[in-house]
Scaffold this active site. Structure first.
Site, PDB file in Angstrom:
ATOM      1  N   SER A   7       4.742  -5.488   5.703  1.00 51.85           N
ATOM      2  CA  SER A   7       5.477  -6.671   6.153  1.00 51.85           C
ATOM      3  C   SER A   7       5.135  -7.912   5.336  1.00 51.85           C
ATOM      4  O   SER A   7       5.580  -9.013   5.671  1.00 51.85           O
ATOM      5  CB  SER A   7       5.211  -6.925   7.634  1.00 51.85           C
ATOM      6  OG  SER A   7       3.856  -7.269   7.837  1.00 51.85           O
ATOM      7  N   CYS A  15      -6.227  -6.363  -7.260  1.00 50.31           N
ATOM      8  CA  CYS A  15      -5.913  -5.834  -5.935  1.00 50.31           C
ATOM      9  C   CYS A  15      -5.408  -6.913  -4.976  1.00 50.31           C
ATOM     10  O   CYS A  15      -4.834  -6.574  -3.943  1.00 50.31           O
ATOM     11  CB  CYS A  15      -7.095  -5.071  -5.361  1.00 50.31           C
ATOM     12  SG  CYS A  15      -8.638  -5.938  -5.388  1.00 50.31           S
ATOM     13  N   TYR A  61       0.837  -1.193   0.000  1.00 49.91           N
ATOM     14  CA  TYR A  61       0.000   0.000   0.000  1.00 49.91           C
ATOM     15  C   TYR A  61       0.877   1.250   0.000  1.00 49.91           C
ATOM     16  O   TYR A  61       0.614   2.202  -0.722  1.00 49.91           O
ATOM     17  CB  TYR A  61      -0.921   0.020   1.225  1.00 49.91           C
ATOM     18  CG  TYR A  61      -1.883  -1.131   1.289  1.00 49.91           C
ATOM     19  CD1 TYR A  61      -3.063  -1.107   0.559  1.00 49.91           C
ATOM     20  CD2 TYR A  61      -1.625  -2.255   2.073  1.00 49.91           C
ATOM     21  CE1 TYR A  61      -3.952  -2.173   0.609  1.00 49.91           C
ATOM     22  CE2 TYR A  61      -2.502  -3.315   2.129  1.00 49.91           C
ATOM     23  CZ  TYR A  61      -3.667  -3.275   1.395  1.00 49.91           C
ATOM     24  OH  TYR A  61      -4.546  -4.320   1.427  1.00 49.91           O
TER      25      TYR A  61
END
Length: 99
Positions: A59, A52, A22
């Site tokens: 992480s 998406c 993101y």
């Protein structure tokens, strides 16, 4: 072009077998808050065109609120593309895509 459309255009560029974060998308499209990317992806009306499922957290973690079936479906879609996992997180050194 709207911010959401810029985000969708960025996500379309992620190749099969790769993921990005993101935060990476936010920087690429020039916005400060990576959560805006999450809002855009949750609103995505064309998941077959805008993949998406290839966007994960910093992480390598999956989206708990993945809008198209939850994190298990997101993981399944990524595994079908050859993405590997370690401790339920994407192996980012192997699969990370940067613009």
């Amino acid at each position: 072009m709207s911010t959401f459309q810029a985000i969708y255009n960025a996500v379309i560029k992620i190749p099969k077998g790769k993921v990005t974060t993101y935060e990476t998308i936010a920087r690429y499209v020039g916005i400060q808050n990576p959560k805006v990317v999450g809002y855009a992806l949750h609103s995505n009306k064309t998941p077959d065109t805008v993949p998406c499922h290839r966007v994960v957290n910093i992480s390598g973690g999956l989206a708990k609120g993945y809008a198209f079936g939850g994190p298990d479906i997101q993981k399944q879609l990524l595994e079908q593309e050859g993405v590997s996992f370690e401790d339920d997180k994407v192996n980012l050194p192997k699969h990370f895509f940067s613009y």
